[in-house]
Design a protein around this motif. Structure first.
Motif, mmCIF file in Angstrom:
data_model
loop_
_atom_site.group_PDB
_atom_site.id
_atom_site.type_symbol
_atom_site.label_atom_id
_atom_site.label_comp_id
_atom_site.label_asym_id
_atom_site.label_seq_id
_atom_site.Cartn_x
_atom_site.Cartn_y
_atom_site.Cartn_z
ATOM 1 N N ASP A 1 0.807 -1.225 0.000
ATOM 2 C CA ASP A 1 0.000 0.000 0.000
ATOM 3 C C ASP A 1 0.837 1.271 0.000
ATOM 4 O O ASP A 1 0.284 2.368 0.002
ATOM 5 C CB ASP A 1 -0.974 0.002 1.182
ATOM 6 C CG ASP A 1 -0.270 0.143 2.520
ATOM 7 O OD1 ASP A 1 0.925 -0.236 2.607
ATOM 8 O OD2 ASP A 1 -0.903 0.618 3.484
ATOM 9 N N ASP B 1 -3.198 -2.547 -3.229
ATOM 10 C CA ASP B 1 -2.897 -1.946 -1.927
ATOM 11 C C ASP B 1 -3.880 -2.316 -0.830
ATOM 12 O O ASP B 1 -3.809 -1.775 0.262
ATOM 13 C CB ASP B 1 -2.829 -0.423 -2.051
ATOM 14 C CG ASP B 1 -4.174 0.210 -2.412
ATOM 15 O OD1 ASP B 1 -5.156 -0.536 -2.648
ATOM 16 O OD2 ASP B 1 -4.252 1.451 -2.456
ATOM 17 N N LEU C 1 -1.816 -3.715 4.912
ATOM 18 C CA LEU C 1 -2.339 -3.073 3.705
ATOM 19 C C LEU C 1 -3.280 -1.935 4.105
ATOM 20 O O LEU C 1 -3.504 -1.685 5.287
ATOM 21 C CB LEU C 1 -3.058 -4.109 2.838
ATOM 22 C CG LEU C 1 -2.183 -5.267 2.341
ATOM 23 C CD1 LEU C 1 -3.002 -6.229 1.478
ATOM 24 C CD2 LEU C 1 -0.972 -4.758 1.562
ATOM 25 N N LYS D 1 -3.158 6.779 -2.483
ATOM 26 C CA LYS D 1 -3.488 6.472 -1.091
ATOM 27 C C LYS D 1 -4.693 7.255 -0.578
ATOM 28 O O LYS D 1 -5.181 6.991 0.524
ATOM 29 C CB LYS D 1 -2.273 6.777 -0.213
ATOM 30 C CG LYS D 1 -2.151 5.877 0.992
ATOM 31 C CD LYS D 1 -0.789 5.986 1.612
ATOM 32 C CE LYS D 1 -0.673 4.926 2.689
ATOM 33 N NZ LYS D 1 0.633 4.986 3.363
#
Length: 252
Positions: A8, A34, A58, A242
């Motif tokens: 991730d 991720d 993760l 992210k």
């Protein structure tokens, strides 16, 4: 050789792909995922890869949850910054573990072990033994830090931490009242020690407590800019890759 990467952290995934191509030029990265949910969906819809290289933490949980939900017959190499107990468990039960930051020679050694995989116990039994060796229900996260203040050592509850910052290989703990302390942990080590429901790895420099996040601002190229309290002296950005996981973490 097809390889599935579960990671991730975008910079870590990029670096791992570069190392993998050096260590095994015949390798083809089938996907970089991720999250546990993404890995389960991909493994459900695609043929089993020849190898899975997986981080432990993760975006939405532990990668071990993937193997709880599916029968995965691919061999697995774990790339992790986990604590010593978990590392011993992984070394005994998986092909190998790679301690971050990953080194080329260590990856080459792990891939050499992969070549012997077919003579080892069945992957499913290996993974079952791995899960059993790590009793996650009993996992204890760090609840306090012993910090130095002048000539004194002070116990500081984890709940009193606003954020951690890494600069020039020095990690600083910033408390909710603005006090700053240097701590002997890397951010990678802290990721495995802190309660994931309370702390989030924002980027390569910051880990923040949930209560420290005040506002989110859209930024260029899908990034997010964060307002933390106490405010850092520099911008805190979350990558486009992210941002979704971070929003999900805030809502969970």
């Amino acid at each position: 050789m097809t390889v599935l990467l579960l990671e991730d952290e975008y910079p870590a995934a990029e670096r791992l792909q570069r190392l993998l191509l050096q260590a095994a030029p015949e390798a083809r990265v089938a996907a970089v995922l991720d999250s546990v949910a993404g890995a389960v969906a991909w493994l459900t819809d695609n043929p089993a890869p020849d190898l899975i290289i997986s981080d432990i933490q993760l975006a939405d949980g532990l990668s071990l949850d993937v193997f709880d939900q599916l029968i995965v017959r691919s061999p697995v190499i774990f790339a992790t910054a986990y604590d010593a107990y978990a590392l011993r468990a992984f070394k005994a039960n998986s092909i190998d573990y790679l301690l971050k930051p990953i080194k080329l020679a260590e990856l080459q050694t792990a891939l050499a072990k992969l070549r012997e995989w077919h003579t080892a116990p069945a992957p499913a039994r290996q993974l079952e033994s791995l899960r059993d060796s790590l009793p996650r229900a009993e996992r204890q996260y760090k609840t306090r830090f012993l910090v130095r203040s002048g000539e004194q050592l002070l116990p500081l509850p984890a709940a009193a931490v606003a954020w951690f910052q890494s600069r020039h290989e020095v990690t600083t703990l910033v408390a909710t009242d603005g006090r700053r302390f240097v701590v002997d942990y890397t951010l990678e080590q802290l990721e495995s020690l802190l309660e994931p429901g309370q702390f989030f790895r924002l980027n390569r420099q910051f880990i923040a407590h949930l209560q420290a996040v005040q506002r989110l601002h859209p930024h260029f190229n899908g990034k997010l800019k964060l307002d933390l309290t106490p405010p850092p002296s520099e911008e805190v950005l979350i990558s486009k890759e992210k941002a979704g996981a971070f929003k999900q973490w805030l809502e969970s």
